[in-house]
Design a protein around this motif. Structure first.
Motif, mmCIF file in Angstrom:
data_model
loop_
_atom_site.group_PDB
_atom_site.id
_atom_site.type_symbol
_atom_site.label_atom_id
_atom_site.label_comp_id
_atom_site.label_asym_id
_atom_site.label_seq_id
_atom_site.Cartn_x
_atom_site.Cartn_y
_atom_site.Cartn_z
ATOM 1 N N LEU A 20 -1.117 4.302 26.562
ATOM 2 C CA LEU A 20 -1.599 3.446 27.633
ATOM 3 C C LEU A 20 -1.232 1.995 27.352
ATOM 4 O O LEU A 20 -1.343 1.526 26.217
ATOM 5 N N ARG B 236 -2.436 -1.623 28.396
ATOM 6 C CA ARG B 236 -3.566 -2.260 29.075
ATOM 7 C C ARG B 236 -3.294 -3.710 29.460
ATOM 8 O O ARG B 236 -4.027 -4.270 30.259
ATOM 9 N N ASN C 133 -7.267 4.490 33.846
ATOM 10 C CA ASN C 133 -6.603 4.767 32.576
ATOM 11 C C ASN C 133 -7.006 6.137 32.032
ATOM 12 O O ASN C 133 -6.172 6.890 31.514
ATOM 13 N N ALA D 256 -2.549 3.071 36.457
ATOM 14 C CA ALA D 256 -2.546 3.166 34.999
ATOM 15 C C ALA D 256 -1.097 3.279 34.550
ATOM 16 O O ALA D 256 -0.297 3.976 35.187
#
Length: 398
Positions: A227, A229, A190, A220
């Motif tokens: 981002l 997750r 990430n 990622a």
């Protein structure tokens, strides 16, 4: 409701500080243009930020210009230090920078598999302390850590992961307990994506997927500049992704049989050997990266190996693209960096034949520095939130 005068001042100050950090140094006139604020409002905020020790005059514009309108203002970069750590299974790398991201000191320490957990933690803590001292006398304000494994999205803690050293979690806890600083931890892949997005090969894309190809594989996901997750922090665990061409299917505790079985370093070394390419491992580098470089240099059946490698990567990329439609896949990690544009072009050609979704493939730019750069960017954002306050928050811990 309209903002109170103090709230408005705080918003204006933070806006000016971010502009000075991103585009500075700037004159008051340039700040007025970029912020859209009135000249008196800009003059007031410049005075406030100077009084708080956040900005200072760094020069003047033009060879013959003088006076207030010519003054260039910049961030007081040495107000605090930032650190980024790249924590691998067998090493720790540290970079220390000022508030503008300029590197002041860096160091790397191998940590052998025979090293006891407590000893590994102490060595890593000492490395950070020594590197920070060599960078200057300013206090260490924020530390970003990139590590393999899952990060709990609720607690922000590194979770126990099969196959990873236990000292990773102990190191994070030790730094959080011992340092008078903000300590953040994020998955290494990430952070590599953050770095490529901000200062690397994905600066022109807010939506993309980064493939990390090294000892293992990971991804990622960057969507609309953020981002993603996942619910448990596991978005991008493509090593467990079931794909054709493997002898079995992965399990909840073992990625053998998943995409890892095709694109992990051990599998690629076998593939290279089958094409007459001898794998020479240098230090801690994955053998697959050395094999890719050897193939590009013409060793053995290099073309056949690179074609087969591109087939495997494209297979995993097609599965991800069919779900996310990111428009861009980046090849990072040691193998992606070794393959460069030549490997990316091969993967793009194969992906175009497999997927109806137009997707570019390009090599990442930052190589082995990507995780550290991303960790440093995370630390810098934490410092911004704490230090870029209208009254000038004190430097130190969070």
């Amino acid at each position: 409701m309209p903002a109170s005068p103090s709230t408005a001042r705080a918003i204006n100050d933070r806006l000016a500080l971010r502009l000075l950090q991103q585009d500075g140094p700037l004159t008051a006139t340039q700040l007025k243009t970029l912020t859209g604020l009135s000249r008196p409002t800009v003059a007031d905020l410049v005075d406030r930020l100077q009084d708080a020790g956040l900005i200072h005059v760094v020069g003047e514009t033009g060879a013959d210009r003088r006076g207030p309108n010519a003054r260039l203002y910049g961030i007081v970069a040495d107000r605090a230090l930032l650190a980024g750590l790249d924590v691998r299974t067998d090493s720790v790398a540290v970079v220390v920078a000022d508030l503008l991201g300029a590197t002041l000191a860096e160091a790397t320490l191998p940590i052998g598999s025979e090293t006891e957990g407590d000893d590994a933690v102490e060595q890593a803590v000492a490395l950070l302390a020594t590197t920070a001292r060599s960078a200057g006398s300013a206090p260490l304000h924020s530390v970003g850590i990139g590590a393999p494994g899952l990060i709990d999205p609720v607690t922000g803690e590194l979770r126990d992961s099969t196959g990873l050293p236990s000292w990773h979690r102990s190191l994070v806890r030790a730094l959080q307990e011992r340092l008078p600083a903000t300590v953040l931890v994020e998955n290494e892949t990430n952070l590599a994506a953050v770095a490529e997005h901000r200062v690397g090969a994905a600066r022109d894309h807010d939506t993309f997927v980064l493939f990390w190809l090294g000892h293992g594989v990971g991804a990622a996901v960057m969507l609309d500049g953020k981002l993603r997750r996942g619910a448990s922090g596991g978005a991008g665990e493509i090593g467990f992704m079931p794909v054709p061409g493997t002898a079995a299917t992965p399990s909840a505790v073992n990625c053998d049989g998943g995409f890892h079985s095709l694109a992990g370093s051990a599998a690629l070394c076998e593939l290279a050997a089958g094409h007459g390419i001898a794998v020479t491992v240098a230090g801690q580098e994955p053998g697959a990266a050395a094999a890719v470089r050897a193939a590009l240099a013409g060793e053995g059946d290099g073309e056949g190996f690179l074609d087969a490698l591109a087939d495997r990567i494209a297979l995993g990329a097609a599965a991800v693209v069919s779900v996310l439609d990111p428009g861009l896949v980046m090849l990072s990690g040691e193998v992606g960096h070794a393959g460069g544009a030549a490997l990316a072009a091969r993967v793009e050609e194969r992906l175009a034949a497999m997927s109806p979704l137009r997707t570019g493939v390009r090599a990442a730019l930052l190589g082995g520095t990507a995780v550290r750069r991303g960790a440093l960017l995370a630390a810098r954002e934490a410092a911004q939130d704490a230090l870029f306050a209208p009254a000038g928050a004190s430097v130190g811990g969070a």
